[in-house]
Design a protein around this motif. Structure first.
Motif, PDB file in Angstrom:
ATOM      1  N   PRO A  21       0.813  -1.171   0.117  1.00  0.00           N
ATOM      2  CA  PRO A  21      -0.095  -0.153  -0.066  1.00  0.00           C
ATOM      3  C   PRO A  21       0.890   1.266   0.051  1.00  0.00           C
ATOM      4  O   PRO A  21       1.884   1.275   0.398  1.00  0.00           O
ATOM      5  CB  PRO A  21      -0.876  -0.280   1.620  1.00  0.00           C
ATOM      6  N   GLY A 230      -9.271   7.674  -7.899  1.00  0.00           N
ATOM      7  CA  GLY A 230      -8.818   6.446  -7.000  1.00  0.00           C
ATOM      8  C   GLY A 230      -9.894   5.395  -7.175  1.00  0.00           C
ATOM      9  O   GLY A 230     -11.041   5.684  -6.797  1.00  0.00           O
ATOM     10  N   MET A 231      -9.256   4.269  -7.168  1.00  0.00           N
ATOM     11  CA  MET A 231     -10.231   3.371  -6.923  1.00  0.00           C
ATOM     12  C   MET A 231      -9.895   2.409  -5.540  1.00  0.00           C
ATOM     13  O   MET A 231      -8.678   2.423  -4.941  1.00  0.00           O
ATOM     14  CB  MET A 231      -9.924   2.298  -8.042  1.00  0.00           C
ATOM     15  N   VAL A 232     -10.990   1.601  -4.977  1.00  0.00           N
ATOM     16  CA  VAL A 232     -10.717   0.830  -3.745  1.00  0.00           C
ATOM     17  C   VAL A 232     -11.060  -0.632  -4.125  1.00  0.00           C
ATOM     18  O   VAL A 232     -11.712  -1.078  -4.949  1.00  0.00           O
ATOM     19  CB  VAL A 232     -11.543   1.043  -2.669  1.00  0.00           C
ATOM     20  N   ILE A 233     -10.384  -1.346  -3.213  1.00  0.00           N
ATOM     21  CA  ILE A 233     -10.668  -2.981  -3.303  1.00  0.00           C
ATOM     22  C   ILE A 233     -12.288  -3.349  -2.902  1.00  0.00           C
ATOM     23  O   ILE A 233     -12.829  -2.437  -2.054  1.00  0.00           O
ATOM     24  CB  ILE A 233      -9.732  -3.746  -2.560  1.00  0.00           C
ATOM     25  N   HIS A 251      -6.340  -4.866  -8.508  1.00  0.00           N
ATOM     26  CA  HIS A 251      -7.108  -3.930  -9.261  1.00  0.00           C
ATOM     27  C   HIS A 251      -6.450  -2.603  -9.564  1.00  0.00           C
ATOM     28  O   HIS A 251      -5.450  -2.316  -8.980  1.00  0.00           O
ATOM     29  CB  HIS A 251      -8.324  -3.371  -8.462  1.00  0.00           C
ATOM     30  N   PRO A 252      -6.711  -1.542 -10.689  1.00  0.00           N
ATOM     31  CA  PRO A 252      -5.844  -0.634 -10.967  1.00  0.00           C
ATOM     32  C   PRO A 252      -5.965   0.657  -9.882  1.00  0.00           C
ATOM     33  O   PRO A 252      -7.162   0.848  -9.283  1.00  0.00           O
ATOM     34  CB  PRO A 252      -6.296  -0.210 -12.276  1.00  0.00           C
ATOM     35  N   SER A 253      -4.943   1.525 -10.021  1.00  0.00           N
ATOM     36  CA  SER A 253      -4.985   2.604  -8.937  1.00  0.00           C
ATOM     37  C   SER A 253      -6.104   3.457  -9.052  1.00  0.00           C
ATOM     38  O   SER A 253      -6.772   3.885  -8.245  1.00  0.00           O
ATOM     39  CB  SER A 253      -3.573   3.402  -8.979  1.00  0.00           C
ATOM     40  N   THR A 254      -6.395   3.779 -10.474  1.00  0.00           N
ATOM     41  CA  THR A 254      -7.335   4.806 -10.816  1.00  0.00           C
ATOM     42  C   THR A 254      -8.295   4.082 -11.751  1.00  0.00           C
ATOM     43  O   THR A 254      -7.891   3.364 -12.639  1.00  0.00           O
ATOM     44  CB  THR A 254      -6.792   6.247 -11.316  1.00  0.00           C
ATOM     45  N   VAL A 262     -19.681  -0.480  -3.125  1.00  0.00           N
ATOM     46  CA  VAL A 262     -18.365  -1.188  -2.745  1.00  0.00           C
ATOM     47  C   VAL A 262     -18.585  -2.240  -1.915  1.00  0.00           C
ATOM     48  O   VAL A 262     -19.245  -2.152  -0.943  1.00  0.00           O
ATOM     49  CB  VAL A 262     -17.391  -0.134  -2.158  1.00  0.00           C
ATOM     50  N   VAL A 263     -17.995  -3.467  -2.057  1.00  0.00           N
ATOM     51  CA  VAL A 263     -18.129  -4.588  -0.957  1.00  0.00           C
ATOM     52  C   VAL A 263     -17.454  -4.257  -0.055  1.00  0.00           C
ATOM     53  O   VAL A 263     -16.245  -3.874   0.093  1.00  0.00           O
ATOM     54  CB  VAL A 263     -17.715  -5.954  -1.818  1.00  0.00           C
ATOM     55  N   MET A 264     -17.860  -4.390   1.329  1.00  0.00           N
ATOM     56  CA  MET A 264     -17.205  -4.576   2.311  1.00  0.00           C
ATOM     57  C   MET A 264     -15.945  -5.138   2.449  1.00  0.00           C
ATOM     58  O   MET A 264     -16.010  -6.229   1.952  1.00  0.00           O
ATOM     59  CB  MET A 264     -17.968  -4.925   3.584  1.00  0.00           C
ATOM     60  N   ALA A 265     -14.908  -4.810   3.178  1.00  0.00           N
ATOM     61  CA  ALA A 265     -13.573  -5.286   2.987  1.00  0.00           C
ATOM     62  C   ALA A 265     -13.669  -6.624   3.355  1.00  0.00           C
ATOM     63  O   ALA A 265     -12.855  -7.707   2.703  1.00  0.00           O
ATOM     64  CB  ALA A 265     -12.693  -4.643   3.895  1.00  0.00           C
TER      65      ALA A 265
ATOM     66  N   ALA B   7     -17.625   2.045   0.909  1.00  0.00           N
ATOM     67  CA  ALA B   7     -17.837   1.128   2.117  1.00  0.00           C
ATOM     68  C   ALA B   7     -16.756   1.479   2.988  1.00  0.00           C
ATOM     69  O   ALA B   7     -16.451   2.493   3.737  1.00  0.00           O
ATOM     70  CB  ALA B   7     -17.613  -0.165   1.339  1.00  0.00           C
ATOM     71  N   ASP B   8     -16.134   0.497   3.794  1.00  0.00           N
ATOM     72  CA  ASP B   8     -15.175   0.797   4.601  1.00  0.00           C
ATOM     73  C   ASP B   8     -13.720   0.789   4.140  1.00  0.00           C
ATOM     74  O   ASP B   8     -12.661   0.700   5.179  1.00  0.00           O
ATOM     75  CB  ASP B   8     -15.356  -0.247   5.878  1.00  0.00           C
ATOM     76  N   SER B   9     -13.756   0.770   2.755  1.00  0.00           N
ATOM     77  CA  SER B   9     -12.372   0.974   2.374  1.00  0.00           C
ATOM     78  C   SER B   9     -11.889   2.136   1.834  1.00  0.00           C
ATOM     79  O   SER B   9     -10.529   2.279   1.405  1.00  0.00           O
ATOM     80  CB  SER B   9     -12.209  -0.164   1.259  1.00  0.00           C
ATOM     81  N   THR B  37      -4.041   4.497   4.506  1.00  0.00           N
ATOM     82  CA  THR B  37      -3.085   3.583   4.127  1.00  0.00           C
ATOM     83  C   THR B  37      -2.420   4.091   2.663  1.00  0.00           C
ATOM     84  O   THR B  37      -1.395   3.853   2.305  1.00  0.00           O
ATOM     85  CB  THR B  37      -3.384   2.218   3.623  1.00  0.00           C
ATOM     86  N   VAL B  40      -4.707   9.116  -2.982  1.00  0.00           N
ATOM     87  CA  VAL B  40      -4.852   8.731  -4.281  1.00  0.00           C
ATOM     88  C   VAL B  40      -5.455  10.112  -4.854  1.00  0.00           C
ATOM     89  O   VAL B  40      -6.554  10.321  -5.189  1.00  0.00           O
ATOM     90  CB  VAL B  40      -5.241   7.671  -4.762  1.00  0.00           C
ATOM     91  N   LEU B  47      -8.778  10.551  -2.920  1.00  0.00           N
ATOM     92  CA  LEU B  47      -9.160   9.247  -2.415  1.00  0.00           C
ATOM     93  C   LEU B  47      -8.448   8.889  -1.203  1.00  0.00           C
ATOM     94  O   LEU B  47      -7.085   9.053  -1.272  1.00  0.00           O
ATOM     95  CB  LEU B  47      -9.351   7.950  -3.283  1.00  0.00           C
ATOM     96  N   ARG B  49      -7.557   5.915   1.248  1.00  0.00           N
ATOM     97  CA  ARG B  49      -7.719   4.592   1.439  1.00  0.00           C
ATOM     98  C   ARG B  49      -7.574   4.009   2.641  1.00  0.00           C
ATOM     99  O   ARG B  49      -6.677   4.728   3.235  1.00  0.00           O
ATOM    100  CB  ARG B  49      -6.692   3.564   0.385  1.00  0.00           C
ATOM    101  N   GLY B 120      -1.020   7.483 -11.869  1.00  0.00           N
ATOM    102  CA  GLY B 120      -1.944   6.303 -11.850  1.00  0.00           C
ATOM    103  C   GLY B 120      -2.289   5.367 -12.776  1.00  0.00           C
ATOM    104  O   GLY B 120      -2.649   4.202 -12.488  1.00  0.00           O
TER     105      GLY B 120
END
Lengths: 294, 204
Positions: A21, A230-233, A251-254, A262-265, B7-9, B37, B40, B47, B49, B120
């Motif tokens: 990260p 920006g993208m998140v997992i 997954h790509p950064s952006t 978004v799916v919960m972690a 979400a929580d991310s 963490t 971005v 963003l 994270r 990016g």
């Protein structure tokens, strides 16, 4: 010197830890274990720090031979395990005498298994992590038979448990908790209702980057392009086709397509065990249900 | 500013313009909220994270809304000189699109300092902004399947350098031999947000 010799890799085996990260601003993805919970458990079982590097094996088939006496654990998708010709158990401490082989069969459910070794896999880190980044070609190469992986020195403490009771991955429909947004306003109410009430199927085009899903189309309310952001997992990113991709570890950064939810972690770990053909259903957590119809 | 949840991310902050993004990025880098963490930055958003085991999105949102701005003069920015052979495949097209001669395009590109706004799309890539506004051109109608590494290009308000061979739709005006991305070097990426860039023309 203690080590793990790779005899067979199965369909795909890579070295993964908890990723790298902090480098999104220079376009480097996090990567790391697709099912982070299973990696952490494997490491805890052998007494490692949770982020030690282990082997991620896709659809089993991995065969390794120990150099020196080793202690390993296998978590994630349940595989038949043989150690030196005898049976071994998932989610438990396995002693591997010098020269013995550990062989994983093919799991019937779930996709990715984690083999952690006490001391961790100690290949040199790149940008702070030992994870393989397949897209950027960073970190160790994907595993090949004949490769000898060094194992680090055993950590001080020994773990207090020898076996962990774990709910195995489901072979049926998977229920994943989501939070709508950040770009839910790009979609019609009907699209959100569809997302939360219809099943989606994992297609064969899925990989560590994400699950490409088939199923009902999610219609946009807005025209035009979203500036890349920006993208998140766990993001459910929806390209113009209307069929979402569920982002996993690589997954790509952006990205320039809107993310509807978004799916919960914790549930990303469940998604990381989904096999092509399995169905997913998404449910909102902690919010009132979206009313049906437009 | 609009603050949106992932979400929580993650926590996604939407801002008015790039200047606001960079200002918030600087402020949060200076006062890094616990459990975050990564930051971005992008053209209109920042963003944050989150580690879901350590960060509460509500606390992070509060931190974003109350962070102290950092005076831009306090930051010591790296400066990078990029020598370029201006013989790109699209140089003539850029001249046509901008109404400048090819020489004037080169002079406009090298006359002022650019700043890396954000990265990016591939490791080591930086979107450069702040250059001569006359060089604003659309992307190519058709993307190339392979842009050679080191290619220097223009797209929209940005200039950029391809760190490795990749498909690409930017207008290519030249090439540099500078290795802007090397994973085993410290720093691995020469183009990081905030770095100031000056293009110079390489001899023939």
């Amino acid at each position: 010197m203690t080590g793990l010799e790779i005899l067979r890799t199965g369909p795909q085996a890579t070295i993964q830890d908890l990723g790298r990260p902090g480098f999104a601003a220079i376009g480097v993805g996090v990567c790391g274990a697709a099912d982070r919970g299973s990696l952490r458990l494997a490491n805890r079982l052998v007494g490692n720090a949770e982020g030690a590097a282990a082997i991620e094996a896709t659809l089993g088939g991995l065969v390794v031979r120990g150099r020196g006496d080793l202690v390993v654990a296998v978590t994630g998708a349940p595989c038949p395990i043989e150690v030196g010709g005898r049976g071994g158990a998932m989610n438990s401490l396995i002693r591997v005498p010098d020269g013995a082989a550990v062989a994983l069969g093919t799991p019937e459910r779930g996709l990715r298994s984690y083999l952690a070794v006490r001391g961790g896999i100690s290949v040199p880190p790149v940008l702070g992590s030992r994870s393989t980044d397949l897209l950027a070609s960073l970190g160790p190469d994907p595993l090949d038979s004949g490769r000898l992986l060094p194992v680090g020195p055993a950590p001080q403490g020994f773990p207090p448990v020898a076996l962990a009771p774990v709910t195995p991955p489901s072979g049926g429909e998977l229920r994943l908790r989501v939070v709508p947004g950040p770009r839910d306003d790009w979609f019609t109410e009907h699209a959100m209702h569809t997302l939360l009430s219809e099943p989606f199927e994992v297609t064969k085009d899925s990989n560590r980057v994400g699950l490409r899903l088939s199923g009902p189309v999610l219609s946009r309310r807005k025209d035009g392009e979203l500036p890349s952001e920006g993208m998140v997992i766990g993001a459910l990113q929806v390209p113009p086709s209307g069929r979402p991709t569920l982002f996993l570890a690589d997954h790509p950064s952006t990205g320039g397509y809107p993310v509807i939810a978004v799916v919960m972690a914790a549930d990303v770990d469940i998604a990381a065990q989904a096999r092509p053909g399995q169905r997913l259903r998404f449910a909102v957590t902690g919010r009132r249900p979206v009313p049906s119809g437009e | 500013m609009r603050v949106l949840r992932c979400a929580d991310s993650g926590v996604l902050v939407e801002l008015d313009d790039l200047a606001a993004v960079l200002a918030l990025h600087a402020a949060l880098t200076n006062e890094w909220p616990p459990g975050v963490t990564d930051l971005v930055p992008a053209a209109r958003t920042l963003l944050l994270r989150l580690d879901p085991l350590l960060a509460d999105p509500a606390d992070v949102e509060r931190a974003v809304r109350t962070v102290r701005p950092v005076a831009s003069t306090r930051r010591e920015e790296a400066r990078l000189v990029v020598p370029v052979s201006y013989d790109g495949a699209d140089l003539a097209e850029v001249a046509r699109l901008t109404g400048l001669s090819e020489r004037e395009v080169v002079r406009a590109h090298t006359a002022t300092e650019w700043v890396v706004a954000f990265g990016g799309f591939t490791p080591g890539f930086g979107y450069l902004t702040g250059g001569d506004g006359r060089l604003t051109v659309p992307r190519r109608a058709e993307s190339r399947t392979r842009v050679p590494p080191g290619s220097v290009g223009l797209a929209g308000e940005f200039s950029g350098i391809y760190p490795s061979a990749s498909p690409g739709g930017w207008q290519l005006i030249g090439r540099t031999g500078l290795e802007i991305w090397r994973p085993d070097r410290d720093p691995p990426a020469l183009l990081r947000p905030g770095v100031l860039v000056r293009f110079t023309e390489d001899g023939p």
